[in-house]
Design a protein around this motif. Sequence first.
Motif, short mmCIF file in Angstrom:
data_model
loop_
_atom_site.label_atom_id
_atom_site.label_comp_id
_atom_site.label_asym_id
_atom_site.label_seq_id
_atom_site.Cartn_x
_atom_site.Cartn_y
_atom_site.Cartn_z
N HIS A 1 0.83 -1.20 0.00
CA HIS A 1 0.00 0.00 0.00
C HIS A 1 0.87 1.25 0.00
O HIS A 1 0.59 2.23 -0.73
N ALA A 2 1.93 1.22 0.78
CA ALA A 2 2.82 2.39 0.84
C ALA A 2 3.52 2.61 -0.50
O ALA A 2 3.65 3.75 -0.97
N LEU A 3 3.97 1.53 -1.12
CA LEU A 3 4.63 1.67 -2.43
C LEU A 3 3.64 2.19 -3.47
O LEU A 3 3.97 3.06 -4.30
N ALA A 4 2.41 1.67 -3.43
CA ALA A 4 1.40 2.12 -4.39
C ALA A 4 1.11 3.60 -4.19
O ALA A 4 0.92 4.35 -5.16
N ALA A 5 1.08 4.04 -2.93
CA ALA A 5 0.81 5.46 -2.67
C ALA A 5 1.89 6.33 -3.29
O ALA A 5 1.64 7.45 -3.73
N ARG A 6 3.11 5.82 -3.34
CA ARG A 6 4.22 6.61 -3.92
C ARG A 6 4.27 6.55 -5.44
O ARG A 6 4.68 7.51 -6.08
N TRP A 7 3.87 5.40 -6.02
CA TRP A 7 4.19 5.19 -7.43
C TRP A 7 3.02 4.88 -8.35
O TRP A 7 3.18 4.91 -9.57
N HIS A 8 1.85 4.53 -7.82
CA HIS A 8 0.77 4.12 -8.72
C HIS A 8 0.18 5.31 -9.46
O HIS A 8 -0.25 6.29 -8.85
N GLU A 9 0.21 5.21 -10.78
CA GLU A 9 -0.32 6.26 -11.66
C GLU A 9 0.36 7.61 -11.41
O GLU A 9 -0.26 8.66 -11.43
N VAL A 10 1.66 7.50 -11.15
CA VAL A 10 2.50 8.69 -11.03
C VAL A 10 3.38 8.71 -12.28
O VAL A 10 4.16 7.79 -12.50
N GLY A 11 3.23 9.71 -13.12
CA GLY A 11 3.96 9.71 -14.39
C GLY A 11 3.60 8.46 -15.17
O GLY A 11 2.43 8.17 -15.39
N ARG A 12 4.62 7.69 -15.54
CA ARG A 12 4.35 6.50 -16.37
C ARG A 12 4.39 5.21 -15.54
O ARG A 12 4.43 4.11 -16.12
N THR A 13 4.45 5.31 -14.23
CA THR A 13 4.51 4.08 -13.42
C THR A 13 3.15 3.73 -12.82
O THR A 13 2.33 4.60 -12.55
N ARG A 14 2.96 2.43 -12.66
CA ARG A 14 1.71 1.95 -12.03
C ARG A 14 2.09 0.79 -11.10
O ARG A 14 3.14 0.16 -11.24
N TYR A 15 1.18 0.49 -10.20
CA TYR A 15 1.46 -0.57 -9.22
C TYR A 15 0.83 -1.90 -9.64
O TYR A 15 -0.31 -1.93 -10.11
N ALA A 16 1.58 -2.97 -9.44
CA ALA A 16 1.07 -4.33 -9.69
C ALA A 16 1.17 -5.17 -8.42
O ALA A 16 2.26 -5.34 -7.86
N VAL A 17 0.06 -5.68 -7.97
CA VAL A 17 0.02 -6.63 -6.85
C VAL A 17 0.64 -7.93 -7.33
O VAL A 17 0.25 -8.46 -8.38
N THR A 18 1.63 -8.46 -6.57
CA THR A 18 2.47 -9.51 -7.13
C THR A 18 2.81 -10.64 -6.14
O THR A 18 3.92 -10.70 -5.61
N PRO A 19 1.86 -11.56 -5.89
CA PRO A 19 2.28 -12.78 -5.17
C PRO A 19 3.19 -13.59 -6.11
O PRO A 19 2.90 -13.67 -7.31
N ARG A 20 4.27 -14.18 -5.57
CA ARG A 20 5.24 -14.83 -6.49
C ARG A 20 4.57 -15.94 -7.30
O ARG A 20 4.65 -15.97 -8.50
N PHE A 21 3.94 -16.88 -6.61
CA PHE A 21 3.07 -17.89 -7.20
C PHE A 21 2.38 -18.61 -6.05
O PHE A 21 2.84 -18.54 -4.91
N SER A 22 1.28 -19.30 -6.34
CA SER A 22 0.51 -19.91 -5.26
C SER A 22 1.35 -20.93 -4.48
O SER A 22 1.08 -21.19 -3.32
N TYR A 23 2.33 -21.49 -5.13
CA TYR A 23 3.27 -22.41 -4.49
C TYR A 23 3.89 -21.78 -3.24
O TYR A 23 4.14 -22.46 -2.24
#
Length: 447
Positions: free
Chosen positions: A178-200
């Motif tokens: 959430h903190a990273l998204a607040a800094r970077w999501h839809e700021v200029g050309r960057t957006r945030y992606a929620v990223t679990p590595r894999f269900s494993y």
Amino acid sequence: MILYRARVLDTPDDPFAGGSLRSHEDAGLLVVDGVIRERGGFESIRARYPTGPVVDLRDGILLPGLVDTHVHFPQVRIIGSLGLPLLDWLEQCALPEECRLVDVDYARVVAREFVDGLVAAGTTTALVFGSHFAPAVDSLFSEVSRVGLRVTSGLVVSDRALPDPLLTTPQRAYDEAHALAARWHEVGRTRYAVTPRFSYSAGEGILDACAAVLKDVPGAWFTSHVNENPAEVAEVARLFADAEHYVGTYDQHGLLGERSVLAHNVHASDAELAVIAGCSASVAHCPASNSALGSGLFPMRRHVEHGVRVALGSDVGAGTGFSMFKEGLQAYFAQRLLGDAGLPLTPAHLLHLSTAAGAAVLGLADTVGDLSEGKQFDAICLRPRAGTSLDIGLRHAGSPEDALGKVFALAGDADVADVWIGGEQVSSGGFRRPTGPQSWSIAAETR
Ligand code: GUN
Ligand code: ZN
């Protein structure tokens, strides 16, 4: 305002839906504030805009900037660790390196190397698997912003099956994301992606935390891995005994939608393809990685028949480099090797998969992906060294399709002479050339 004069190839009409390659032998692209305001025959545009700088690129080929929909930031230094299947490669090659990004100074240098690698390959837009460490992800976003790349990325989260330093808790995963998204999501050309590595490596709590971030960050993206390797698939089935299938482990947590991109999906069932298509999610096909790890041959025909949107990913560092030309060629090879089950791909398909299809799965189809009027001027100029096979091949190409086939067979980073993002020229090293009209005319004259 700059008028570019070039031989242009792009694919605004999807070849998977009956479209074909668009080839313009002597095009004029009028770029104003980074946007292509007019496109047409050079002479007619020049007649209407007789003054102002012209950049003459006719000694090369102008293509849309390349789009990589699956690439790992922390793995740039381990490209080329060959010989292992996925789970062994993760344990012996990828994860030890990813642990080193706990040191933010180390991560900063890797971020620079990573961004350089993308630019050198002509990649202007990417969906990037981040690091497990929030300060490292912050470094990545800082670096891509400095250079101007269009990057969607996020904190990678896991709570099992990985080395301890890479593990987190659901609460910490939520807070840091959430903190990273607040800094970077839809700021200029960057957006945030929620990223679990894999269900494993992500239990129910982590997947719920991911769903909470998706809900609380409007417009956030989702990416993860799925159905890459038979041993991985079997273990996920054991861990999620209640789930219908691997895709279901994400779907039952509300993680799949039109802003979701699942990497690999080599061993997908029809039921899984139906779920992915039903929620308008997409698949990043990573052919070089699939071959390097021996993961398998991607069933592209079945994806297309189910209506699943597909684009290409380099999957560096399991993939063997940043070049999307290599990925296009490897995608072509994989479909050939599948025989009757494969989907025959033309050069136009390969260009589409590595540009417009990537833009579409990343929700950027109105912004980039081809060089039509109204799009951002994200472009690359290929200019092979005289006497190379690509130079000779292009000079003797019988048609635009033929020339494009030679590009996918033969082009590499050394052939990517110029890269523009939003009309600004970028070069690897993060160094931007001056963009004043004077410097452009000089550049044009000295070519
Ligand atoms: N599955 C989980 N992590 C990874 C990774 O880093 N690379 C690939 N190819 N597959 C993965
Ligand atoms: Zn991957």
